[in-house]
Enzyme design. Sequence first.
Site, PDB file in Angstrom:
ATOM      1  N   GLU A 157       7.816  50.094 -12.043  1.00 39.58           N
ATOM      2  CA  GLU A 157       8.876  49.544 -11.204  1.00 39.58           C
ATOM      3  C   GLU A 157       8.502  48.083 -10.946  1.00 39.58           C
ATOM      4  OE1 GLU A 157       9.457  51.515  -7.433  1.00 39.58           O
ATOM      5  OE2 GLU A 157      10.982  50.042  -6.869  1.00 39.58           O
ATOM      6  N   ARG A 214      -4.256  60.383 -11.033  1.00 37.47           N
ATOM      7  CA  ARG A 214      -4.219  58.935 -10.911  1.00 37.47           C
ATOM      8  C   ARG A 214      -5.631  58.397 -10.719  1.00 37.47           C
ATOM      9  NH1 ARG A 214      -1.369  56.256  -7.281  1.00 37.47           N
ATOM     10  NH2 ARG A 214      -3.004  55.180  -6.194  1.00 37.47           N
ATOM     11  N   LYS A 224       0.918  49.378  -4.965  1.00 38.67           N
ATOM     12  CA  LYS A 224       1.578  48.068  -4.912  1.00 38.67           C
ATOM     13  C   LYS A 224       2.037  47.750  -3.492  1.00 38.67           C
ATOM     14  CE  LYS A 224       3.956  49.149  -8.551  1.00 38.67           C
ATOM     15  NZ  LYS A 224       5.144  49.242  -9.399  1.00 38.67           N
TER      16      LYS A 224
HETATM   17  P1  ATP Z   1       2.124  52.105  -6.848  1.00 39.78           P
HETATM   18  O1  ATP Z   1       1.932  53.237  -5.889  1.00 39.78           O
HETATM   19  O2  ATP Z   1       0.902  51.270  -7.034  1.00 39.78           O
HETATM   20  O3  ATP Z   1       3.350  51.310  -6.590  1.00 39.78           O
HETATM   21  P2  ATP Z   1       3.654  53.489  -8.690  1.00 39.78           P
HETATM   22  O4  ATP Z   1       3.350  54.772  -9.354  1.00 39.78           O
HETATM   23  O5  ATP Z   1       4.672  53.519  -7.615  1.00 39.78           O
HETATM   24  O6  ATP Z   1       2.321  52.836  -8.215  1.00 39.78           O
HETATM   25  P3  ATP Z   1       5.023  52.448 -10.894  1.00 39.78           P
HETATM   26  O7  ATP Z   1       5.361  51.060 -11.216  1.00 39.78           O
HETATM   27  O8  ATP Z   1       6.117  53.401 -10.608  1.00 39.78           O
HETATM   28  O9  ATP Z   1       4.040  52.386  -9.693  1.00 39.78           O
HETATM   29  O10 ATP Z   1       4.034  53.047 -11.975  1.00 39.78           O
HETATM   30  C1  ATP Z   1       4.171  52.922 -13.362  1.00 39.78           C
HETATM   31  C2  ATP Z   1       3.298  53.956 -14.005  1.00 39.78           C
HETATM   32  O11 ATP Z   1       1.938  53.746 -13.662  1.00 39.78           O
HETATM   33  C3  ATP Z   1       3.662  55.339 -13.532  1.00 39.78           C
HETATM   34  O12 ATP Z   1       3.772  56.178 -14.665  1.00 39.78           O
HETATM   35  C4  ATP Z   1       2.531  55.744 -12.643  1.00 39.78           C
HETATM   36  O13 ATP Z   1       2.324  57.136 -12.695  1.00 39.78           O
HETATM   37  C5  ATP Z   1       1.360  54.951 -13.216  1.00 39.78           C
HETATM   38  N1  ATP Z   1       0.360  54.682 -12.174  1.00 39.78           N
HETATM   39  C6  ATP Z   1       0.547  54.072 -11.007  1.00 39.78           C
HETATM   40  N2  ATP Z   1      -0.585  54.053 -10.277  1.00 39.78           N
HETATM   41  C7  ATP Z   1      -1.530  54.690 -11.019  1.00 39.78           C
HETATM   42  C8  ATP Z   1      -2.903  55.017 -10.821  1.00 39.78           C
HETATM   43  N3  ATP Z   1      -3.556  54.692  -9.706  1.00 39.78           N
HETATM   44  N4  ATP Z   1      -3.548  55.663 -11.802  1.00 39.78           N
HETATM   45  C9  ATP Z   1      -2.910  55.985 -12.942  1.00 39.78           C
HETATM   46  N5  ATP Z   1      -1.619  55.729 -13.188  1.00 39.78           N
HETATM   47  C10 ATP Z   1      -0.921  55.089 -12.239  1.00 39.78           C
HETATM   48 MG    MG Z   2       6.584  53.640  -7.382  1.00 38.97          MG
END
Ligand code: ATP
Ligand code: MG
Length: 561
Positions: free
Chosen positions: A38, A264, A274
């Site tokens: 995102e 994760r 983020k």
């Molecule tokens: P954040 O909580 O940091 O915003 P998010 O999952 O909301 O992370 P996205 O941009 O939606 O952020 O994530 C893109 C991809 O990265 C998703 O497939 C998510 O599962 C993966 N991802 C995010 N954080 C991690 C993590 N700590 N370890 C492994 N994969 C991750």
């Molecule tokens: Mg997200």
Amino acid sequence: MEEKNAGAAPSNFIHGIIERDIEQGLYGSKVHTRFPPEPNGYLHIGHAKSICLNFTTALKYKGLCNLRFDDTNPEKENAEYTESIMEDVKWLGFAWGERLFYTSDYFEKLYGYAETLIRKGLAYVDDQSGEEIKKNRGTLTEAGKDSPFRNRSADENIQLFHEMRDGKYPDGAKVLRAKIDMSHSNITMRDPALYRIKRASHHRTGDKWRIYPMYDFAHCLSDSIEGITHSICTLEFENNRPLYDWILSSLEILMPPKQIEFARLNITHTVLSKRKLLRLVKENHVSGWDDPRMPTLSGLRRRGYTPESIRDFCERIGVAKTNSTIDIALLEHCVREDLNRRARRVMAVLEPLKVVIENYPGGKNEEIEAVNNPDDERAGTRKVPFSKEIYIERSDFMEDPPKKFFRLGPGREVRLKHAYYVKCESFTKDASGKITEIRCSYDPATRGGDSPDGRKVKGTLQWVPAAHAAPLEIRLYDHLFASPEPESGDDDFVSKLNPDSLKIITGAVGEPCLAGAEPGETFQFLRTGYFCADKDSRPGKTVFNRTAALRDSWAKISNTK
Ligand code: ATP
Ligand code: MG
């Protein structure tokens, strides 16, 4: 575009699933993955784990991997984030070729799918407020309550949905919900929202849409539109998998993609979200998304991390089905190992102490040859000027040293790296007792750093020629969070920031070659650590970030295990 995707993935449970699917001829034995960020912030090292997994998996099975921006939340997303994400994925060494996609490109199609669900009696417009919907959802032990609007006719629902799209209602006035089961044991399945009203401008579609799809609705359908076979995501989405499958089967999608969850990445002394990282930026706890203390890819890059070291880290941590926390020392170990191979070794002193070599001729200037990297012949050599006055590290001299102090003290002899043996003859102090100058003699026969008479010295010191010293500003970093688990407990994670995470040393000096270091260039400062030139460098002051100290606490931990 030529695609260069670094390294193939080692085996893991996901590959087990994929190999079975290939064997059974599912999806025509093809593999197609995606990385779906995102654009609401900069990528962090957790995303690197997901990027490496998705791209290397595709590579391993001769498949493809898409980059897809999951841009369904206009208020939090923007083009700066989109740009930074593309830059970071490329920097890590992966290429999406022609396959750059945006969920917003599918808004029309998604809208059509929603209408199909309505016509099938599988979705309805609910007028309850957010509050009421929450209240009526029930709990783990109690069933939810049906909405009074649940049984609207398909025609009425279609009309209301159109009106939502056309901006007739304010934010929150209505939602489109899936009609599943308000007493489902999985709360996610109790008539989840599919579309919400949000009269916000979108950075790509402008004011065209007044409603935006929810993640659960958009994600599975975007996967299916792109022909994704294996949709790899983190464990938090395990409860959403039945919904992922429900939407695709309700729409009679053939060969629906398969969602597979993995653990994760969590790292000690670090937050990986983020939302939380954005707060650190907004509240000025750090200098920006690329502050070298940040776990963002742009922060790690500025700190001196190489893409190779991060990919190596992602490979070593593996892919598992249960959450765990990785010691940050492992990440540091990976960058040390990589920089040890590639960084030039040079001399710098953080706290200079002047040394006058009494018997060295006043006007004389020599050029001393120094090896750039003893482990890499191709790195070549450089010349370091040498003359009567040099600087050494203040901590390398003691007025009254203990026996085991193999550095400089009154009457003691040491080697100056690449140069000569010197012996301390005297020293001077100021009124406060601070040492101001050391006076030494040197042995001209020891040029190059060895004595022809076989005389041995125990210590070798780095030094910097006083007349040609490059002025340096050194930024030393420690963990951003003092606590190993900043997200545990009830306290706000911000209260666990380490007040000593940045220490700036302004009076450091280095070999003349460091004056011209380009931002991003990495070095090993002998006996001191790994350092990377920073973009804040200016004429007359080169700024260096310490990437990592030399001492490897990970190697220590793993050797004693
Ligand atoms: P954040 O909580 O940091 O915003 P998010 O999952 O909301 O992370 P996205 O941009 O939606 O952020 O994530 C893109 C991809 O990265 C998703 O497939 C998510 O599962 C993966 N991802 C995010 N954080 C991690 C993590 N700590 N370890 C492994 N994969 C991750
Ligand atoms: Mg997200």
